[in-house]
Design an enzyme around this catalytic site. Structure first.
Site, PDB file in Angstrom:
ATOM      1  N   ARG A 138      62.119  44.764 -99.718  1.00  9.59           N
ATOM      2  CA  ARG A 138      63.454  44.223-100.019  1.00  9.59           C
ATOM      3  C   ARG A 138      63.602  43.885-101.496  1.00  9.59           C
ATOM      4  O   ARG A 138      64.708  43.890-102.026  1.00  9.59           O
ATOM      5  CB  ARG A 138      63.718  43.006 -99.131  1.00  9.59           C
ATOM      6  CG  ARG A 138      62.810  41.836 -99.352  1.00  9.59           C
ATOM      7  CD  ARG A 138      62.721  40.896 -98.156  1.00  9.59           C
ATOM      8  NE  ARG A 138      61.953  41.480 -97.068  1.00  9.59           N
ATOM      9  CZ  ARG A 138      61.745  40.870 -95.900  1.00  9.59           C
ATOM     10  NH1 ARG A 138      62.261  39.662 -95.683  1.00  9.59           N
ATOM     11  NH2 ARG A 138      61.026  41.448 -94.959  1.00  9.59           N
ATOM     12  N   LYS A 163      47.240  42.673 -96.808  1.00  7.67           N
ATOM     13  CA  LYS A 163      47.311  43.125 -95.421  1.00  7.67           C
ATOM     14  C   LYS A 163      45.914  43.190 -94.794  1.00  7.67           C
ATOM     15  O   LYS A 163      44.914  43.317 -95.505  1.00  7.67           O
ATOM     16  CB  LYS A 163      47.942  44.522 -95.363  1.00  7.67           C
ATOM     17  CG  LYS A 163      49.419  44.575 -95.669  1.00  7.67           C
ATOM     18  CD  LYS A 163      49.924  46.006 -95.575  1.00  7.67           C
ATOM     19  CE  LYS A 163      51.416  46.095 -95.864  1.00  7.67           C
ATOM     20  NZ  LYS A 163      52.226  45.484 -94.789  1.00  7.67           N
TER      21      LYS A 163
END
Length: 499
Positions: free
Chosen positions: A357, A283
């Site tokens: 997920r 990130k």
């Protein structure tokens, strides 16, 4: 915080540090404000006429009014009378509690829940009042070297003045609201703690602590070997990038449902990434500190269970939390890796920063063993949901209309809004992989939708809904901090299910 009710027509004789009365924006005094105005020989009306406009959530403190026993009378703006609604009431209650906190008083008396709102019973108004007061009194100092004890709110008690006929319902609402406020407090503190403190093990220990405090709760905390034995290859693939050991937390609230033909439990599944650097798909550095909030789904499950247990809600509820970190290392997932989930489906990892997920899918498969009546997962899943809905609505995805409608109704009643987004099968094509059963991302278009589509592949055995709270679980900027959402929504849904 303690909440109670009082029934009296002699408001001017109540001895308290702070007494709240409502004033509408058009200069109309609430019934309680009129009582204080008469007792003070028109002092309230004079102030309203000269300087207080009654804007929603505004306050003005009047000290030592002649003829009034309260040390302070707090005028609280209710907005336009024709537009007064549940949200305006909640804003008014929070403003009063904030005024009490600012004045460093220990207790206060509010008349605001007694102001009628069409379609909103006193129980709901009282519940909202307690939640709002809890939010106003929240204070974080867990990681300060020398906590400023003088800065801690002294507010410990708020009394609501209501009609005698409404007292029982108001007390019930206050009890519910207090429990929800306590759950939100836990959720906020867990979210605000830094990643080096609130680790997966810390979440597991928090769950165990709740089980020691509340008899209705049972907790099991699974570690790596047990997770390996279950075949949770997707979850494990994320966890192995960090030296911090994973935890898979199973909570059960045995609420002894009244119905003889009881359905299966409601299962709440929380994403517990206690720090998300993105893995190899790293990130940007600028706001990476906020990725300590990537476990707010897990925190909301723990907060909800705290509230459930405090209320002893007659409902069977299971909580599942998959907790680990997502860091880059020599053992971390690489773009292009293929892993096998607990369901047996293989997943091509095209982006290691789509890790939520990957941990949720194994938890959703684990949920099948409970034969649930409904499963709701809660996750700070996608930046795309923030782009779509901002910081107001949580994203709701479900193919089960009855479950979606129940959650939307709960979101409206709890003032914890959600918005239903599509989950059409046509979006599934974006998740096709040349090398596995499914890819973990579907490209830039409709990112929140394709993330939900990914999860849906693991939820065929039960009614399921997904709450994407990436935009609502915390605030950034100068007011940075966890919000405690969506604990109010979840608790309202469970209260509705319990009847």
């Amino acid at each position: 915080m303690e909440f109670s009710t009082q029934t009296t027509a002699s408001l001017h004789q109540i001895k308290t540090a702070a007494l709240a009365v409502g004033v509408f924006a058009d200069g109309v005094l609430s019934a309680a404000a009129e009582v204080i105005d008469r007792a003070s020989h028109g002092a309230v009306a004079a102030v309203v006429k000269s300087e207080f406009r009654g804007r929603t959530g505004s306050t003005l403190v009047l000290r030592s009014l002649a003829g009034v026993s309260a040390q302070r009378v707090v005028l609280v703006g209710l907005g336009k009378q024709a537009e007064y609604n549940a949200r305006a009431h909640a804003s008014a209650e929070q403003a009063f509690a904030a005024a009490c906190v600012a004045a460093q008083v220990g207790e206060g008396v509010s008349t605001l829940a007694g102001v009628a709102i069409e379609g909103v019973p006193v129980r709901a108004r009282a519940r909202s009042a307690a939640i709002a007061a809890g939010a106003a009194a929240y204070h974080y100092d867990a990681t300060f070297g020398k906590a400023n004890r003088d800065a801690r709110p002294r507010l410990k008690k708020i009394v609501q003045v209501v009609d005698r006929a409404a007292s029982a319902q108001a007390q019930l609402g206050l009890r519910e609201g207090a429990a929800i406020a306590h759950g939100m407090e836990l959720t906020r503190t867990l979210g605000n703690l830094p990643g080096n403190v609130c680790t997966p093990a810390y979440l597991g220990n928090t769950a165990k602590k709740l089980a020691r405090e509340f008899k209705s709760l049972k907790v099991e905390v699974l570690e790596r070997k047990q997770v390996e034995a279950l075949g949770m290859g997707s979850f494990l693939s994320v966890a192995r990038g960090s030296e911090e050991p994973l935890r898979f937390i199973v909570l059960r609230h045995a609420g002894k449902p009244a119905k003889k033909d009881k359905a299966g439990p409601v299962v709440l599944v929380g994403k517990g990434i206690t720090f998300d650097a993105g893995g190899i798909s790293l990130k940007p550095a600028a706001t990476m500190d906020e990725m300590k909030y990537d476990m707010c789904g897990a925190a909301s499950v723990l907060g909800t269970f705290r509230a459930l247990a405090e209320l002893e809600l007659p409902l069977d509820v299971v909580g599942l939390i998959a907790a680990c970190e997502n860091l880059p290392s020599g053992k971390a997932n690489k773009p292009g890796d293929v892993v096998t989930s607990m369901s047996g489906q293989t997943i091509e990892i095209l982006n290691t920063d789509a890790e939520g997920r990957l941990v949720l899918c194994d938890a959703l498969t684990y949920a099948e063993r409970f034969k649930p009546a409904a499963v709701i997962d809660i996750a700070t899943l996608t930046g795309a949901c923030v782009v779509a809905l901002g910081n107001v609505n949580s994203g709701l995805f479900s193919k089960d209309d009855a479950l979606a409608d129940a959650l939307l109704a709960a979101s409206r009643q709890s003032l914890d809004p959600a918005w239903r987004l599509p989950l059409d099968d046509a979006y599934q094509d974006q998740l096709k992989s040349n090398f596995a059963d499914i890819a973990n991302i579907g490209g830039p278009p409709a990112g929140a939708v394709t993330a939900a589509c990914f999860l849906s592949r693991f939820t065929k055995a039960y009614p399921w809904a997904h709450l994407d709270i990436a935009g609502t679980a915390w605030r950034g900027g100068k007011d940075k901090g966890a919000t405690g959402r969506p604990v109010p929504l979840l608790m309202q849904y469970l209260l509705d299910q319990a009847g």
